[in-house]
Enzyme design. Structure first.
Site, PDB file in Angstrom:
ATOM      1  N   SER A 226       0.849  -1.190   0.000  1.00  0.00           N
ATOM      2  CA  SER A 226       0.000   0.000   0.000  1.00  0.00           C
ATOM      3  C   SER A 226       0.885   1.240   0.000  1.00  0.00           C
ATOM      4  O   SER A 226       1.789   1.358   0.826  1.00  0.00           O
ATOM      5  CB  SER A 226      -0.920   0.005   1.223  1.00  0.00           C
ATOM      6  OG  SER A 226      -1.788   1.125   1.191  1.00  0.00           O
ATOM      7  N   HIS A 227       0.602   2.135  -0.951  1.00  0.00           N
ATOM      8  CA  HIS A 227       1.382   3.376  -0.999  1.00  0.00           C
ATOM      9  C   HIS A 227       0.583   4.563  -1.533  1.00  0.00           C
ATOM     10  O   HIS A 227       1.054   5.690  -1.501  1.00  0.00           O
ATOM     11  CB  HIS A 227       2.623   3.192  -1.876  1.00  0.00           C
ATOM     12  CG  HIS A 227       2.302   3.118  -3.350  1.00  0.00           C
ATOM     13  ND1 HIS A 227       1.863   1.962  -3.943  1.00  0.00           N
ATOM     14  CD2 HIS A 227       2.343   4.066  -4.311  1.00  0.00           C
ATOM     15  CE1 HIS A 227       1.657   2.195  -5.234  1.00  0.00           C
ATOM     16  NE2 HIS A 227       1.919   3.457  -5.482  1.00  0.00           N
TER      17      HIS A 227
END
Length: 384
Positions: free
Chosen positions: A201-202
């Site tokens: 997740s970014h």
């Protein structure tokens, strides 16, 4: 001239870079914008993929979207004026993509956009702005899928500027199957094949939003009661987890294995051998599909429409309950879902996209077809 700057671009560009670098009839320049300046996020991929050192690094590093875009344009323009390339090749949808395309076309240098025509129809995403802008100022557009071609035509882009090439990331995966197999990342992390979930997740809408990030963390904590979770943490995500006070919630769970970002081959091995992938990354959605692993995407829209239509991907947003229920659905029926993925037709070509692009690019240059000039419209229709 090929311009790259972030991890996915390095991967997408690698097969093309190698072909251009070996071609005796091509004078080739590789530029790195420095948009990803963390070692694990960029340089390690150059080493793994055996790529030549860049001719120049623009060293833009961090900053806002405007700052990154402006720095790239200013610094690249100087190199363009000095080297005068016949064409600038850009990839994907990063700030590097749009900034490089703008700098080139404003210098009257043609632009070739690889991975053109993707759309999520979400203008809140900077990537969507970048890809739409780049497509509409490029002189040739290499579309990875039939859907991408159709989208470009719907937007009024001339058919002769569009080429259905297939996907260069698929080329990269095929050419490195042995490297993927040889990596010992599963042993390093202490997990067994198809007994874990891999998470990334970014995206800003997830990690910069306190509520969304909390929902994702809570979902991972809940899922850790059922399955081991491998979470290579992006530097941006790590900073936000600590800033919002959520990092310890993950670290306290023995079934959640936190690590630094891993190498390209290691990541592909993790994806390939996972029960499922949970991500908000565009590239990893596609890599999971290609490698036959079900994907649960923490977004409400995706540019990789084929992965949804063919049953390899589902959109859940940052909704804790939906994340948990969809992952559990896959955990309880992994063989059936993976079997279906193995049986669907691959929408990303035959593994020769990079060769097709290089051949077509050289042909267009040889014919003098790549020019920044007047668009073919009959101006009389507008003034009469």
């Amino acid at each position: 001239m090929v311009v790259i700057g972030v991890r996915p671009q390095v991967i997408k560009a690698a097969p093309i870079i190698k072909l251009l670098d070996k071609d005796p009839n091509v004078d080739f320049l590789l530029i790195h914008s420095g948009q990803h300046y963390d070692y694990e996020m960029s340089k390690v991929f150059f080493q793994e993929l055996d790529l030549p050192d860049p001719f120049a690094n623009l060293d833009v590093k961090g900053g806002s979207h405007a700052e990154q875009t402006a720095k790239i344009m200013l610094r690249l323009e100087k190199i363009l004026l000095e080297t005068k390339p016949e064409v600038v090749v850009v990839f994907g949808d990063a700030n590097t993509t749009a900034a490089s395309a703008l700098a080139a076309v404003k210098s009257k240098i043609p632009v070739a956009h690889v991975e053109a025509g993707l759309r999520s129809w979400d203008m809140r995403m900077p990537e969507e702005i970048n890809r739409v802008l780049t497509d509409h100022i490029s002189q040739v557009l290499y579309a990875p899928t039939k859907f991408a071609v159709e989208q470009l035509l719907r937007e009024g882009i001339q058919e002769n500027l569009i080429y259905l090439s297939g996907d260069t990331m698929y080329d990269a995966i095929l050419s490195h199957r042995e490297n993927i197999e040889r990596t010992d990342i599963l042993d390093k992390l202490g997990v067994e094949k198809e007994e874990y979930l891999v998470v990334t997740s970014h995206r800003a809408e997830n990690v910069d939003d306190r509520t969304n990030l909390r929902n994702i963390v809570r979902a991972l904590v809940e899922l850790s009661k059922h399955v081991k979770i491998v979470f290579p943490i992006h530097p941006r995500t790590l900073n936000r987890l600590k800033e919002f006070g959520y990092f310890d919630l993950l670290g306290e769970r023995k079934n959640i294995i936190l690590s630094k970002p891993v190498g390209y081959f290691e990541m592909l091995r993790l994806i390939r051998d996972a029960i499922a992938v949970l991500t908000d990354s565009g590239g990893i959605q596609k890599e999971a599909f290609i490698l036959g692993t079900p994907c649960v995407t923490m977004r409400t829209r995706t540019e990789w429409i084929e992965t949804i239509k063919l049953g390899g991907n589902v959109l859940v947003g940052a909704n804790k309950d939906r994340i948990v229920s969809e992952v559990l659905r896959i955990i309880n029926d992994p063989n059936n879902i993976k079997r279906k993925l193995r049986e669907v037709e691959n929408p990303y070509g035959n593994g020769d996209a990079s060769k097709k692009i290089v051949i077509d690019l050289k042909k267009r240059l040889g014919e003098g077809a790549l020019k920044v000039g007047l668009l073919p419209v009959n101006i009389k229709e507008f003034i009469e």
